[in-house]
Each structure stands twice: as C-alpha cells, then as structure tokens.
Design an enzyme around this catalytic site. Structure first.
Site, PDB file in Angstrom:
ATOM      1  N   GLN A  92       0.851  -1.200   0.000  1.00  0.00           N
ATOM      2  CA  GLN A  92       0.000   0.000   0.000  1.00  0.00           C
ATOM      3  C   GLN A  92       0.880   1.242   0.000  1.00  0.00           C
ATOM      4  O   GLN A  92       0.385   2.359  -0.106  1.00  0.00           O
ATOM      5  CB  GLN A  92      -0.884   0.018   1.246  1.00  0.00           C
ATOM      6  CG  GLN A  92      -1.841  -1.144   1.342  1.00  0.00           C
ATOM      7  CD  GLN A  92      -2.461  -1.226   2.730  1.00  0.00           C
ATOM      8  OE1 GLN A  92      -3.487  -0.627   3.006  1.00  0.00           O
ATOM      9  NE2 GLN A  92      -1.818  -1.971   3.612  1.00  0.00           N
ATOM     10  N   ASN A  93       2.187   1.020   0.135  1.00  0.00           N
ATOM     11  CA  ASN A  93       3.101   2.158   0.272  1.00  0.00           C
ATOM     12  C   ASN A  93       3.435   2.768  -1.081  1.00  0.00           C
ATOM     13  O   ASN A  93       3.591   2.061  -2.075  1.00  0.00           O
ATOM     14  CB  ASN A  93       4.395   1.716   0.970  1.00  0.00           C
ATOM     15  CG  ASN A  93       4.125   1.204   2.372  1.00  0.00           C
ATOM     16  OD1 ASN A  93       3.057   1.456   2.920  1.00  0.00           O
ATOM     17  ND2 ASN A  93       5.072   0.485   2.944  1.00  0.00           N
ATOM     18  N   HIS A 110      -1.548   1.364  -4.296  1.00  0.00           N
ATOM     19  CA  HIS A 110      -1.930   2.768  -4.060  1.00  0.00           C
ATOM     20  C   HIS A 110      -1.067   3.754  -4.842  1.00  0.00           C
ATOM     21  O   HIS A 110      -1.032   4.936  -4.529  1.00  0.00           O
ATOM     22  CB  HIS A 110      -1.864   3.095  -2.561  1.00  0.00           C
ATOM     23  CG  HIS A 110      -2.952   2.424  -1.764  1.00  0.00           C
ATOM     24  ND1 HIS A 110      -2.987   2.414  -0.386  1.00  0.00           N
ATOM     25  CD2 HIS A 110      -4.059   1.737  -2.167  1.00  0.00           C
ATOM     26  CE1 HIS A 110      -4.064   1.746   0.025  1.00  0.00           C
ATOM     27  NE2 HIS A 110      -4.719   1.322  -1.036  1.00  0.00           N
ATOM     28  N   CYS A 118      -0.639  11.095 -16.738  1.00  0.00           N
ATOM     29  CA  CYS A 118      -1.278  12.173 -17.481  1.00  0.00           C
ATOM     30  C   CYS A 118      -2.793  11.961 -17.432  1.00  0.00           C
ATOM     31  O   CYS A 118      -3.286  10.880 -17.752  1.00  0.00           O
ATOM     32  CB  CYS A 118      -0.788  12.178 -18.926  1.00  0.00           C
ATOM     33  SG  CYS A 118      -1.656  13.395 -19.935  1.00  0.00           S
ATOM     34  N   CYS A 137       2.984  16.898 -20.387  1.00  0.00           N
ATOM     35  CA  CYS A 137       3.044  15.442 -20.532  1.00  0.00           C
ATOM     36  C   CYS A 137       4.075  15.078 -21.598  1.00  0.00           C
ATOM     37  O   CYS A 137       3.977  15.558 -22.734  1.00  0.00           O
ATOM     38  CB  CYS A 137       1.667  14.903 -20.926  1.00  0.00           C
ATOM     39  SG  CYS A 137       1.723  13.157 -21.362  1.00  0.00           S
ATOM     40  N   GLY A 176       2.794  -4.420   9.016  1.00  0.00           N
ATOM     41  CA  GLY A 176       2.754  -2.979   9.252  1.00  0.00           C
ATOM     42  C   GLY A 176       1.592  -2.251   8.632  1.00  0.00           C
ATOM     43  O   GLY A 176       1.764  -1.157   8.104  1.00  0.00           O
ATOM     44  N   ASN A 202       3.096  -6.728  13.297  1.00  0.00           N
ATOM     45  CA  ASN A 202       2.706  -5.371  13.634  1.00  0.00           C
ATOM     46  C   ASN A 202       3.241  -5.073  15.035  1.00  0.00           C
ATOM     47  O   ASN A 202       3.752  -5.962  15.709  1.00  0.00           O
ATOM     48  CB  ASN A 202       1.164  -5.253  13.605  1.00  0.00           C
ATOM     49  CG  ASN A 202       0.687  -3.825  13.392  1.00  0.00           C
ATOM     50  OD1 ASN A 202       1.099  -2.919  14.098  1.00  0.00           O
ATOM     51  ND2 ASN A 202      -0.169  -3.635  12.402  1.00  0.00           N
ATOM     52  N   GLU A 204       1.173  -4.024  17.258  1.00  0.00           N
ATOM     53  CA  GLU A 204       0.029  -4.430  18.076  1.00  0.00           C
ATOM     54  C   GLU A 204      -0.994  -5.077  17.154  1.00  0.00           C
ATOM     55  O   GLU A 204      -0.827  -5.044  15.941  1.00  0.00           O
ATOM     56  CB  GLU A 204      -0.587  -3.182  18.727  1.00  0.00           C
ATOM     57  CG  GLU A 204      -1.039  -2.196  17.658  1.00  0.00           C
ATOM     58  CD  GLU A 204      -1.162  -0.764  18.131  1.00  0.00           C
ATOM     59  OE1 GLU A 204      -0.800  -0.476  19.266  1.00  0.00           O
ATOM     60  OE2 GLU A 204      -1.634   0.051  17.313  1.00  0.00           O
TER      61      GLU A 204
HETATM   62  N1  APR Z   1       6.918  -2.677  12.645  1.00  0.00           N
HETATM   63  C1  APR Z   1       5.693  -3.230  12.417  1.00  0.00           C
HETATM   64  N2  APR Z   1       4.553  -2.518  12.402  1.00  0.00           N
HETATM   65  C2  APR Z   1       4.649  -1.199  12.629  1.00  0.00           C
HETATM   66  C3  APR Z   1       5.879  -0.550  12.870  1.00  0.00           C
HETATM   67  C4  APR Z   1       7.053  -1.350  12.873  1.00  0.00           C
HETATM   68  N3  APR Z   1       8.272  -0.844  13.097  1.00  0.00           N
HETATM   69  N4  APR Z   1       5.630   0.773  13.064  1.00  0.00           N
HETATM   70  C5  APR Z   1       4.304   0.944  12.946  1.00  0.00           C
HETATM   71  N5  APR Z   1       3.698  -0.242  12.694  1.00  0.00           N
HETATM   72  C6  APR Z   1       2.267  -0.495  12.459  1.00  0.00           C
HETATM   73  C7  APR Z   1       1.321   0.327  13.299  1.00  0.00           C
HETATM   74  O1  APR Z   1       1.055  -0.315  14.531  1.00  0.00           O
HETATM   75  C8  APR Z   1       0.085   0.401  12.407  1.00  0.00           C
HETATM   76  O2  APR Z   1      -0.807  -0.683  12.662  1.00  0.00           O
HETATM   77  O3  APR Z   1       2.009  -0.120  11.116  1.00  0.00           O
HETATM   78  C9  APR Z   1       0.641   0.235  10.997  1.00  0.00           C
HETATM   79  C10 APR Z   1       0.563   1.489  10.138  1.00  0.00           C
HETATM   80  O4  APR Z   1      -0.779   1.797   9.939  1.00  0.00           O
HETATM   81  P1  APR Z   1      -1.258   3.035   9.055  1.00  0.00           P
HETATM   82  O5  APR Z   1      -0.534   4.266   9.465  1.00  0.00           O
HETATM   83  O6  APR Z   1      -2.743   3.063   9.138  1.00  0.00           O
HETATM   84  O7  APR Z   1      -0.760   2.669   7.574  1.00  0.00           O
HETATM   85  P2  APR Z   1      -1.434   1.713   6.494  1.00  0.00           P
HETATM   86  O8  APR Z   1      -2.173   0.604   7.126  1.00  0.00           O
HETATM   87  O9  APR Z   1      -0.368   1.397   5.505  1.00  0.00           O
HETATM   88  O10 APR Z   1      -2.465   2.705   5.793  1.00  0.00           O
HETATM   89  C11 APR Z   1      -3.232   2.200   4.727  1.00  0.00           C
HETATM   90  O11 APR Z   1      -4.257   4.308   4.335  1.00  0.00           O
HETATM   91  O12 APR Z   1      -3.965   6.571   4.426  1.00  0.00           O
HETATM   92  C12 APR Z   1      -4.071   5.488   3.574  1.00  0.00           C
HETATM   93  O13 APR Z   1      -3.325   5.206   1.373  1.00  0.00           O
HETATM   94  C13 APR Z   1      -2.857   5.301   2.693  1.00  0.00           C
HETATM   95  O14 APR Z   1      -1.749   3.256   2.055  1.00  0.00           O
HETATM   96  C14 APR Z   1      -2.295   3.977   3.145  1.00  0.00           C
HETATM   97  C15 APR Z   1      -3.521   3.287   3.733  1.00  0.00           C
END
Ligand code: APR
Length: 244
Positions: A92-93, A110, A118, A137, A176, A202, A204
């Site tokens: 998703q990154n 994403h 374009c 473009c 993550g 994760n 948590e």
């Molecule tokens: N190791 C493992 N997990 C981690 C770490 C780490 N070092 N640091 C943070 N996390 C976990 C957090 O606990 C959290 O559950 O990563 C998760 C990040 O969550 P978000 O910030 O919600 O990111 P993500 O799930 O990728 O967001 C999804 O939302 O805003 C949109 O398009 C954007 O792609 C993104 C999508």
C-alpha cells in the site's frame, strides 16, 4: 499444517517506519499539516492543484535520502531463496523501498511517489523531480500531469492481479498495516477463504487481527528477518509450533 507453495505479502506504512517514514495513523502522521480531503482526494486536487503537486513534491524529495531497512531486505531474501513456489509482494506504500532493497514485481496498489501520470492520455512516467500545473506530458504534450497516487474514492491498481494471487495463496503475511483501509484490509479474509495460513506482523493487533492465525508483534525490522530465516530453513511453518 498444509504445505506452503505460494506466499502473498501485503505491506503497509509500518514496514517503512524504521526507515524514518512516519506512518499515517499517528500523531505526527504522514499527512503532516494537511487534511486528507485536501491532499488525498481528486476533489482536493481540483480545488488546489498547486498545493497537491507541492505536497507530493515534498514527499518525493524526502524519499531520496531514505534507505530500506532490515524488513524490506528480509522480503527480498525470501523472494530470492524461496524455492517451493511464488513470493508476491503487494504494497500500500507509495515509497520505493521494496525496490531499493532489491525486491521485484512489487504491486503498488496505491500508486508510486516516483511516478506521475497524465490525466488526458493516461500514460504513466517515472518521475524523480518536481511536478506542477505547468508540467507538460512527455507523451501528449498537454499540461495534465498528476501524481501517480490512488486517492480516497479512486480504485486501487492491479486489483485483478491481486485477486488472482489471493486465489492461489498458501501463506498470507501482512506487515505494518492497521487494517482499516479497504480493499487491502479485506485481503486477509479472502486468503482465509482460500484456506491460507495468515500471519500478521505489527506493533500491536491490527483491526483485522481476527482473520489471522497468528500475530508476531514487535518491530518488523527485528521480527521479520528472524521469521524469514526460519521459514527458509524449514520450508514450512513447523517452527512456529516449536517456539510456543
Ligand atoms: N513494525 C511493524 N509494524 C509497525 C511498525 C514497525 N516498526 N511501526 C508501525 N507499525 C504499524 C502500526 O502499529 C500500524 O498498525 O504499522 C501500521 C501502520 O498503519 P497506518 O498508518 O494506518 O498505515 P497503512 O495501514 O499502511 O495505511 C493504509 O491508508 O492513508 C491510507 O493510502 C494510505 O496506504 C495507506 C492506507
């Protein structure tokens, strides 16, 4: 536990956190001082294109100094050394840290910060510099360039390919991600439906923890290399039972 052939990995902002990129859902989240509606929706882009270009220009510039961490590298090792089937990475990154670590065929559902597209001819271009309302473009010559990012309300990329991968997955690993943004948050349920073993990494429990057979909690830069090492050595998940 059934044999593992195909592995599908879903990554979110948490895998890049130890590289210094802030996650979205935190007090100092990636949206920085902006409202999501302003910088991550097409309506926001229509309201103020310059603001949106500059927001992603800033992120793109910051990315040039960022390096992949041990978690990204562990996934590359798994791709290189897993011989029983395919290892597919869906992220998703919008950063390029999986590629910087050497991973291949990464699906950026994403979009990607290092690309623009374009709005008129729909071509996609590698992009390592700033973009603006005046950017022309390279293909059709019109001033219709936008960040190659999937904003809220838009359809993620490569969904057909993703559903095909999930239909033949034996081990689904989520790393993550908070599990609150769909459709990615629904992948664990689909993988379960196909009979896969699901593991989340994760700090948590995520919002979708109920769909995972087990969770490995801690920093992915530490937990993932250990897990990948054991998975490659054993060729299956028997080591999970042993460590209980
Ligand atoms: N190791 C493992 N997990 C981690 C770490 C780490 N070092 N640091 C943070 N996390 C976990 C957090 O606990 C959290 O559950 O990563 C998760 C990040 O969550 P978000 O910030 O919600 O990111 P993500 O799930 O990728 O967001 C999804 O939302 O805003 C949109 O398009 C954007 O792609 C993104 C999508």
């Amino acid at each position: 536990m059934k044999d593992i052939h195909n592995i599908v990995i879903l990554t979110g902002a948490g895998i890049s956190a130890e590289s210094g990129i802030p996650v979205f859902r935190s007090e100092t989240g990636l949206w920085e001082e902006h409202r999501v509606e302003d910088v991550a929706t097409y309506e926001g882009f229509l309201r103020d294109r310059t603001l949106v270009h500059n927001f992603y220009n800033g992120m793109r510039r910051k990315l040039s100094g960022v390096k992949p961490n041990e978690a990204h590298k562990a996934l590359t090792r798994l791709q290189n050394e897993w011989k029983n089937g395919k290892v597919s990475i869906i992220t998703q990154n919008i950063d390029n840290l999986h590629e910087a670590a050497g991973s291949i065929d990464v699906i950026h559902m994403h979009g990607e910060l290092m690309k623009v597209s374009c709005e008129k001819c729909h071509r996609v271009f590698d992009w390592d510099r700033d973009s603006s309302v005046d950017t022309v473009c390279p293909s059709c010559g019109r001033k219709a360039i936008r960040p190659h990012i999937v904003w809220f309300g838009e359809t993620p990329y490569d969904m057909d390919m993703i559903y095909a991968l999930l239909s033949e997955v034996d081990l689904f690993i989520s790393i993550g991600t908070s599990g609150v943004v769909y459709p990615a948050a629904g992948f664990a349920r689909l993988a379960k439906g196909r009979g896969a073993f699901n593991i989340e990494f994760n700090l948590e429990q995520s919002a979708t923890a109920g769909y995972f057979d087990t969770g490995i909690y801690g920093k992915a830069g530490t937990t993932l290399p250990e897990f990948v090492d054991a998975l490659i050595r054993h060729g299956d998940l028997s080591f999970l039972n042993e460590s209980k």
